[in-house]
Write an enzyme that holds these catalytic residues in place. Structure first.
Site, PDB file in Angstrom:
ATOM      1  N   TRP A   1      36.575  34.446  43.573  1.00 18.62           N
ATOM      2  CA  TRP A   1      35.978  34.077  44.808  1.00 18.62           C
ATOM      3  C   TRP A   1      37.118  33.299  45.652  1.00 18.62           C
ATOM      4  CZ3 TRP A   1      38.135  29.334  44.922  1.00 18.62           C
ATOM      5  CH2 TRP A   1      38.265  28.650  43.479  1.00 18.62           C
TER       6      TRP A   1
ATOM      7  N   PRO B   1      32.421  38.141  43.334  1.00 17.19           N
ATOM      8  CA  PRO B   1      32.287  36.901  42.862  1.00 17.19           C
ATOM      9  C   PRO B   1      30.765  36.632  43.482  1.00 17.19           C
ATOM     10  CG  PRO B   1      33.662  37.332  45.069  1.00 17.19           C
ATOM     11  CD  PRO B   1      33.308  38.576  44.422  1.00 17.19           C
ATOM     12  N   GLU B   2      30.066  36.013  42.715  1.00 15.99           N
ATOM     13  CA  GLU B   2      28.698  35.488  42.621  1.00 15.99           C
ATOM     14  C   GLU B   2      28.857  34.292  43.887  1.00 15.99           C
ATOM     15  OE1 GLU B   2      28.727  38.002  39.431  1.00 15.99           O
ATOM     16  OE2 GLU B   2      29.937  35.970  39.521  1.00 15.99           O
TER      17      GLU B   2
ATOM     18  N   GLY C   1      41.649  36.798  37.330  1.00 15.97           N
ATOM     19  CA  GLY C   1      40.921  35.653  37.021  1.00 15.97           C
ATOM     20  C   GLY C   1      41.955  34.452  35.954  1.00 15.97           C
ATOM     21  N   SER C   2      41.251  33.934  35.289  1.00 20.03           N
ATOM     22  CA  SER C   2      41.950  32.865  34.521  1.00 20.03           C
ATOM     23  C   SER C   2      42.672  33.819  33.309  1.00 20.03           C
ATOM     24  CB  SER C   2      40.901  31.568  33.970  1.00 20.03           C
ATOM     25  OG  SER C   2      40.196  32.353  32.750  1.00 20.03           O
TER      26      SER C   2
ATOM     27  N   GLU D   1      45.733  40.481  36.237  1.00 24.39           N
ATOM     28  CA  GLU D   1      46.461  39.479  37.139  1.00 24.39           C
ATOM     29  C   GLU D   1      45.780  38.002  37.019  1.00 24.39           C
ATOM     30  OE1 GLU D   1      46.735  36.706  40.281  1.00 24.39           O
ATOM     31  OE2 GLU D   1      45.834  38.347  41.283  1.00 24.39           O
ATOM     32  N   LEU D   2      46.643  37.173  36.125  1.00 22.11           N
ATOM     33  CA  LEU D   2      46.104  36.044  35.510  1.00 22.11           C
ATOM     34  C   LEU D   2      46.608  34.788  35.997  1.00 22.11           C
ATOM     35  CD1 LEU D   2      46.047  37.354  31.755  1.00 22.11           C
ATOM     36  CD2 LEU D   2      44.212  37.623  33.708  1.00 22.11           C
TER      37      LEU D   2
ATOM     38  N   CYS E   1      46.241  31.721  43.118  1.00 27.61           N
ATOM     39  CA  CYS E   1      47.035  31.826  41.980  1.00 27.61           C
ATOM     40  C   CYS E   1      48.426  31.743  42.176  1.00 27.61           C
ATOM     41  CB  CYS E   1      46.501  33.075  41.440  1.00 27.61           C
ATOM     42  SG  CYS E   1      46.835  34.458  42.483  1.00 27.61           S
TER      43      CYS E   1
ATOM     44  N   GLU F   1      47.138  24.514  35.044  1.00 25.57           N
ATOM     45  CA  GLU F   1      47.198  24.935  36.470  1.00 25.57           C
ATOM     46  C   GLU F   1      45.834  24.035  37.023  1.00 25.57           C
ATOM     47  OE1 GLU F   1      46.912  28.767  39.380  1.00 25.57           O
ATOM     48  OE2 GLU F   1      46.068  28.990  37.350  1.00 25.57           O
TER      49      GLU F   1
END
Length: 477
Positions: free
Chosen positions: A150, A176-177, A227-228, A249-250, A283, A380
């Protein structure tokens, strides 16, 4: 005016098969402003079927044709920037200027990948015999399942979507909701530009349910996730069980190294802007500031002055430069990080608290002398918090910068040529920018190493994971 968001499957905007929806909040006001359709397995299966069917014809379109359609989509996106930017700010919180910049950047991304569509080169390999021809030919991998967050609702989608379309793949985007309307408008631009039905499918729902269905699905050939790190590890493992290609891509925890010969004014200005863009929900945001002891206090003074000049408020209001966090969980998580750091001995130089009144606001925060055992120094925070500590020697700074298992982005400021040269060799990060902020351009690689993932979503290498190489050897007989 905000609008409800439906699923886009096989060229049609439609509600979920069950009629289920999820609420959408404006993070600046905490009010429900709309709803998004919540996909079930029936919807997901129809999306896979549509993408699989469309792949047969889309891959046959010439690269030139695909590029023309993509460039038309970029034109439409530019024409609609103002309306879509308002939707993005309402659902995500970032200031309107940042929403506009994200959308204009997305149009550039589409144009970049439209060019890459015509550069999916193979090879002619010199043969050992005169009457043999050896070819390495590139083919699109098939249906892609993309999972996007998001924080940049359009930019995170557009890289995956553009790479897929450029190479002849079809795609199912799990959007993304929290922020569904702006990526839906991106998809609408592609549809209006002439992308055939089934080539792009957009779904929303419970993330775990959607990923657990799509990743192992035999009709899906490739996974792309942003995301994570914990979720990325799980999806990478699931993809590996089914021999699916994956781009990951974390998470990151970007260090900033400020040496005593650096341009402190430029570093403070550029890094403050980068740190607090999108309320720090980035990120690649600079997070751990490692400053050489002899300039530590001087740099802190300059950085804090930049932070105090930020204007926090509703992103729809003129002059606002930092908005709210996306939801209460994100704000409360940052608050917990700050409280922990202060309890362990950190000093608050700016901010440090939740905002007053409605909205998921957290003040832009600067913490000095953060202990190495503070949670935020190793986990993070993903919010508007800058963490500071000092170092004495080059080796000490590099050791701390590389200490964590993450390796997404890193920043450094130094004038000495040897220092700069050594940093390019020693810093363990997928992206390193020195003496300016040069990360995230369409023509440059974008991705991490170590536990920050693998693969790139920028530059000339970005399309490679959407293509497979097939070898053909042909004799004269």
């Amino acid at each position: 005016m905000y609008c409800d968001t439906q699923l886009f499957i096989d060229g049609q905007w439609r509600p979920a098969a069950t009629g289920a929806t999820l609420d959408i909040e404006n993070p600046a006001t905490e009010t429900v402003i709309g709803h998004v359709a919540k996909a079930c397995e029936t919807d997901l299966e129809q999306a896979v079927t549509a993408a699989s069917t469309a792949f047969k014809t889309w891959k046959a379109r010439s690269p030139l044709e695909r590029a023309k359609i993509m460039r038309r989509a970029a034109e439409l996106l530019r024409e609609r920037v103002e309306r879509i930017a308002e939707l993005m700010t309402q659902e995500q919180g970032k200031p309107l200027a940042q929403s506009r910049a994200e959308l204009l950047g997305a149009a550039e991304t589409i144009d970049w990948f439209a060019g890459e569509a015509q550069r999916g080169y193979g090879q002619v390999i010199p043969a050992r015999a005169d009457d043999v021809q050896q070819l390495a030919i590139k083919h699109p991998v098939g249906v892609v399942a993309a999972f996007t967050p998001w924080n940049f609702p359009v930019n995170q989608v557009v890289r995956k979507l553009s790479a897929a379309l450029a190479t002849g793949c079809t795609i199912i985007v799990k959007g993304p909701e929290e922020t569904p309307a702006s990526p839906a408008e991106l998809v609408r631009a592609f549809s209006d530009a002439g992308v055939p039905a089934g080539v792009i499918n957009l779904v929303y729902g419970v993330p775990a349910e959607v990923s657990e269905y799509l990743v192992p699905h035999p009709g899906v050939a490739k996974i792309s996730f942003t995301g994570s790190t914990p979720v990325g590890k799980h999806l990478a493992s699931l993809a590996g069980q089914h021999m699916k290609r994956a781009t990951m891509e974390l998470g990151g925890h970007a260090p900033v190294l400020i040496f005593d010969d650096a341009d402190l004014d430029a570093a403070a200005k550029e890094m403050a802007q980068a740190k607090f863009r999108n309320a720090g929900q980035v990120c690649i945001a600079p997070t751990r500031f490692l400053v050489q002891a002899s300039v530590y206090e001087a740099f802190l003074d300059k950085f804090v002055a930049e932070v105090r000049a930020l204007v926090q408020g509703n992103g729809m209001s003129e002059g606002v430069t930092i908005g709210p966090m996306v939801h209460a969980r994100a704000r409360d998580n940052v608050a917990a990080f700050v409280e922990d750091a202060v309890e362990r001995g950190a000093t608050v130089l700016a901010g440090g608290a939740r905002g007053d009144g409605a909205g998921y606001f957290f003040q832009p925060t600067v913490l000095k002398d953060v202990p190495t055992d503070a949670r935020a120094w190793s986990e993070e925070p993903f919010g508007p918090v800058a963490l500071f500590n000092r170092f004495e020697t080059y080796d000490e700074a590099v050791a701390e910068a590389n200490r964590l298992p993450f390796g997404l982005a890193a920043y450094a400021y130094a004038r000495d040529h040897r220092t700069v040269s050594n940093l390019t060799r020693d810093i363990e990060s997928g992206m390193l920018t020195i003496n300016h902020n040069g990360i995230g351009l369409q023509e440059t690689p974008f991705g991490g190493i170590k536990e920050s993932g693998y693969g790139t979503e920028g530059g000339s290498e970005a399309i490679e994971s959407y293509l497979e190489t097939r070898y053909v050897s042909q004799g004269a007989r």
